[in-house]
Structure formats: structure tokens, C-alpha cells
Write a protein that holds these residues in place. Structure first.
Motif, short mmCIF file in Angstrom:
data_model
loop_
_atom_site.label_atom_id
_atom_site.label_comp_id
_atom_site.label_asym_id
_atom_site.label_seq_id
_atom_site.Cartn_x
_atom_site.Cartn_y
_atom_site.Cartn_z
N ARG A 42 22.28 31.56 -57.11
CA ARG A 42 22.63 31.20 -55.67
C ARG A 42 23.27 30.39 -55.53
N ALA A 45 26.38 31.97 -53.93
CA ALA A 45 26.00 32.32 -52.70
C ALA A 45 25.74 31.29 -51.86
N ALA A 46 25.62 29.88 -51.97
CA ALA A 46 25.54 28.43 -51.32
C ALA A 46 27.20 28.43 -51.27
N PRO A 49 29.76 30.24 -48.09
CA PRO A 49 28.81 30.79 -46.37
C PRO A 49 29.20 31.97 -45.86
N VAL A 52 27.06 34.52 -46.91
CA VAL A 52 25.55 34.57 -45.94
C VAL A 52 26.02 34.90 -44.23
N ARG A 55 26.42 38.38 -44.05
CA ARG A 55 24.84 38.88 -44.19
C ARG A 55 23.46 39.41 -43.47
N GLN A 56 23.66 37.63 -42.20
CA GLN A 56 23.21 37.20 -41.18
C GLN A 56 23.66 38.12 -39.85
#
Length: 165
Positions: A42, A45-46, A49, A52, A55-56
Motif C-alpha cells: 500500500r 502504491a501510494a 501515482p 494509479v 490503472r485508472q
């Protein structure tokens, strides 16, 4: 002396409790390792960015693709409905025209009659199928009457004083 008597009295209990503590410790240590690994994932992943965002974007692209497929299916369905409506409209017009000419409108409206062809018609005239099969039940069969074939017929019980009891 005290230790010897203690081991003699409670020795097996001590052995089994040590084994139990060992098993519990092993289970807890694996769970704690898994929990630490999840926390590290986590945190990683944070920290990133761009992962993230990628992935979005992939998720949005997949949703867009699915929506386009759905829209294409809807268009096909609408076109099929339009064709069916057009066919029904044509059928009604043909039925209306045949009624105006005095012909029966209950006949086969879909196939236009080809009576205008010159000469004897050698078109494929289908012979009528012979009904060699015997019907499954007699013509006078009524399931509500209780008559006719069938192994499942209900009969009321006998009336009288010898009903038991």
C-alpha cells in the motif's frame, strides 16, 4: 526437589501447552508477515501515482469499450425492431388492399399470388401431407369429465357406517 515433583505432576500438561504455544506462534507470525507485506504494498502504491493513473486509465478505456459494444447492440436491436414494424405495416397494407378487392384477408398474405403468369404453371405444388397418424386421444376426450383413458382417476371414498374408527 520442587521442580521434580512439579514435572512429575504436571509434565504432560506442560509439554502439550508448549506445543500449543509453538503452533499459535507460527500462525501469528505468518499473519503478521502478510500484514506487513500488505502495508508495504500500500505504501509503495501510494508513493507511485503514475501506477494509479495508468490503472485508472485502463479501467476507463475498458468501460468505454464496453459502452461502445452495448451501443452497437442497441443499434442492431433498434434496426431489427424498425424492420419488424415495417414488415407489419406492409402486411396490414396488403391485408387492407385484399379486403378492398373482396378477397379473403385471412389467407396467406405474405406470398403474393402469381396468377398472371402465362401458360400452365409448373411451379412446385406441394402435395398435402396425409394424416396417417392416429390421434393421441379420442375426439371426445374431456379431462374435466373424468371419463376416457388415464390411470390417475380420483374416486371418492365409500360412504357408510363402516368408515373405521
Amino acid at each position: 526437589m520442587f521442580v521434580g515433583s512439579l514435572l512429575a505432576t504436571y509434565g504432560w500438561y506442560i509439554v502439550f501447552s508448549c506445543i500449543l504455544l509453538y503452533v499459535v506462534f507460527q500462525k501469528l507470525s505468518t499473519r503478521l508477515r502478510a500484514l506487513r507485506q500488505r502495508q508495504l504494498d500500500r505504501a509503495a502504491a501510494a508513493v507511485e501515482p503514475d501506477v494509479v493513473v495508468k490503472r485508472q486509465e485502463a479501467l476507463a478505456a475498458a468501460r468505454l469499450k464496453m459502452q461502445e459494444e452495448l451501443n452497437a447492440q442497441v443499434e442492431k436491436h433498434k434496426e431489427k425492431l424498425r424492420q419488424l414494424e415495417e414488415q407489419k405495416r406492409r402486411q396490414k397494407i396488403e391485408m387492407w388492399d385484399s379486403m378492398q378487392e373482396g378477397k379473403s384477408y385471412k389467407g396467406n398474405v405474405r406470398k403474393p399470388p402469381e396468377e398472371d403468369s402465362a401458360g400452365p404453371s409448373t411451379s412446385s405444388v406441394l402435395p398435402k401431407r396425409k394424416s396417417d397418424r392416429k390421434p393421441l386421444r379420442g375426439g371426445g376426450y374431456n379431462p374435466l369429465s373424468g371419463e376416457g383413458g388415464g390411470a390417475c382417476s380420483w374416486r371418492p371414498g365409500r360412504r357408510g357406517p363402516s368408515a373405521g374408527g
